[in-house]
Design a protein around this motif. Structure first.
Motif, PDB file in Angstrom:
ATOM      1  N   GLY A   1      45.216  35.937  40.580  1.00  0.00           N
ATOM      2  CA  GLY A   1      45.323  35.273  39.293  1.00  0.00           C
ATOM      3  C   GLY A   1      46.517  35.756  38.498  1.00  0.00           C
TER       4      GLY A   1
ATOM      5  N   GLY B   1      44.851  31.640  43.180  1.00  0.00           N
ATOM      6  CA  GLY B   1      43.570  31.337  43.786  1.00  0.00           C
ATOM      7  C   GLY B   1      43.417  31.801  45.217  1.00  0.00           C
TER       8      GLY B   1
ATOM      9  N   SER C   1      36.621  34.617  39.249  1.00  0.00           N
ATOM     10  CA  SER C   1      36.665  34.665  40.705  1.00  0.00           C
ATOM     11  C   SER C   1      36.025  35.902  41.315  1.00  0.00           C
ATOM     12  CB  SER C   1      38.121  34.583  41.193  1.00  0.00           C
ATOM     13  OG  SER C   1      38.818  35.795  40.949  1.00  0.00           O
TER      14      SER C   1
ATOM     15  N   GLY D   1      37.734  38.739  45.129  1.00  0.00           N
ATOM     16  CA  GLY D   1      38.072  37.768  44.096  1.00  0.00           C
ATOM     17  C   GLY D   1      39.220  36.902  44.558  1.00  0.00           C
ATOM     18  N   GLU D   2      40.012  36.411  43.590  1.00  0.00           N
ATOM     19  CA  GLU D   2      41.148  35.556  43.904  1.00  0.00           C
ATOM     20  C   GLU D   2      42.366  35.993  43.107  1.00  0.00           C
ATOM     21  OE1 GLU D   2      39.986  31.564  42.990  1.00  0.00           O
ATOM     22  OE2 GLU D   2      38.326  31.553  44.442  1.00  0.00           O
TER      23      GLU D   2
ATOM     24  N   PRO E   1      42.491  34.150  48.263  1.00  0.00           N
ATOM     25  CA  PRO E   1      41.472  35.204  48.353  1.00  0.00           C
ATOM     26  C   PRO E   1      42.100  36.598  48.352  1.00  0.00           C
ATOM     27  CG  PRO E   1      41.030  33.466  49.947  1.00  0.00           C
ATOM     28  CD  PRO E   1      42.404  33.198  49.396  1.00  0.00           C
TER      29      PRO E   1
ATOM     30  N   GLN F   1      35.764  39.636  50.713  1.00  0.00           N
ATOM     31  CA  GLN F   1      36.453  39.046  49.567  1.00  0.00           C
ATOM     32  C   GLN F   1      35.927  39.616  48.258  1.00  0.00           C
ATOM     33  OE1 GLN F   1      36.950  34.792  49.572  1.00  0.00           O
ATOM     34  NE2 GLN F   1      37.662  34.730  47.451  1.00  0.00           N
TER      35      GLN F   1
ATOM     36  N   ARG G   1      33.695  38.391  42.953  1.00  0.00           N
ATOM     37  CA  ARG G   1      32.488  38.101  43.735  1.00  0.00           C
ATOM     38  C   ARG G   1      31.570  39.304  43.923  1.00  0.00           C
ATOM     39  NH1 ARG G   1      33.650  34.102  48.788  1.00  0.00           N
ATOM     40  NH2 ARG G   1      34.746  32.451  47.657  1.00  0.00           N
TER      41      ARG G   1
ATOM     42  N   ARG H   1      41.991  36.209  39.224  1.00  0.00           N
ATOM     43  CA  ARG H   1      41.746  34.939  38.534  1.00  0.00           C
ATOM     44  C   ARG H   1      40.419  34.985  37.781  1.00  0.00           C
ATOM     45  NH1 ARG H   1      41.741  29.097  41.690  1.00  0.00           N
ATOM     46  NH2 ARG H   1      41.658  27.757  39.827  1.00  0.00           N
TER      47      ARG H   1
ATOM     48  N   ASP I   1      35.793  40.905  34.529  1.00  0.00           N
ATOM     49  CA  ASP I   1      36.127  39.490  34.666  1.00  0.00           C
ATOM     50  C   ASP I   1      36.011  38.851  33.284  1.00  0.00           C
ATOM     51  OD1 ASP I   1      36.726  37.006  35.687  1.00  0.00           O
ATOM     52  OD2 ASP I   1      35.209  37.029  37.256  1.00  0.00           O
TER      53      ASP I   1
END
Length: 210
Positions: free
Chosen positions: A163, A73, A144, A160-161, A75, A158, A146, A141, A89
């Motif tokens: 994962g 999670g 996540s 995403g995150e 960034p 940013q 964006r 992730r 995604d």
């Protein structure tokens, strides 16, 4: 020493990250040229103790929940300014595998992931076009991401995150530069900016901070 044709990138994260599968240690860094991975690098998020997650019984004989890992999670930031040309995604974050038995079982399923192409290998990912090159950030992730295809992004924005989707045994970030995302893509050398202004390729086992 960085190659003269290397694409220069900012570190795409903050915090402490352990380097694995670095092109500074061997080329092809991931043991194959498929999907443009010849000069790819992996960053595993770690805590203050330098570990990605505590060692438990599950880490020795079974599988682990990705939520228990230090960087799940965190960034993921754009390492370059450019246009988003690919977004994927929706792939699930699967269990993490650090035990020998679970890793052997996972290795047996590798051919099926290769046949599945980029989504099966990269999982959730974003690709940013920089000149004629594509900068890929993979294993994000689920849910996540964006950014959208066609969007312009700045360095540090940013995306995403971190994962554990796609071809991943524990939460980490895969970064590569290539001329496409196809199976026969050509990998392109990379280098990262340090705080002192120099460019370098971190080696396996090195912990980088940003």
């Amino acid at each position: 020493m960085t190659p003269p044709d290397a694409v220069e990138l900012a570190l795409p994260f903050t915090g402490r990250w352990l380097v694995q599968n670095s092109p500074a240690s061997r080329i092809p860094s991931h043991g194959t040229d498929l999907f443009g991975t010849s000069h790819a690098i992996d960053f595993v998020p770690v805590g203050p103790d330098g570990r990605s997650a505590p060692r438990t019984v599950a880490s020795l004989i079974g599988t682990e929940d990705p939520d228990t890992f230090a960087g799940f999670g965190r960034p993921i930031l754009s390492p370059a300014a450019g246009e988003v040309v690919a977004v994927h995604d929706g792939e699930s974050d699967h269990v993490a595998r650090r035990s020998p038995l679970s890793l052997i079982a996972y290795a047996l399923t590798q051919p099926s992931r290769i046949r599945g192409g980029a989504p099966a290998i990269a999982g959730n990912h974003v690709a940013v076009r920089v000149g004629d090159a594509l900068v890929l950030l993979a294993h994000l992730r689920k849910g996540s991401v964006r950014v959208r295809r066609g969007q312009s992004v700045a360095i540090g924005e940013q995306l995403g995150e971190c994962g554990n989707s796609g071809n991943s045994t524990e939460p980490h970030l895969h970064v590569q530069v290539s001329d496409s995302l196809a199976r026969e893509a050509r990998g392109i050398p990379i280098a990262f900016g340090r705080r002192d202004g120099a460019w370098w390729i971190p080696r396996n086992g090195e912990i980088v901070e940003a």
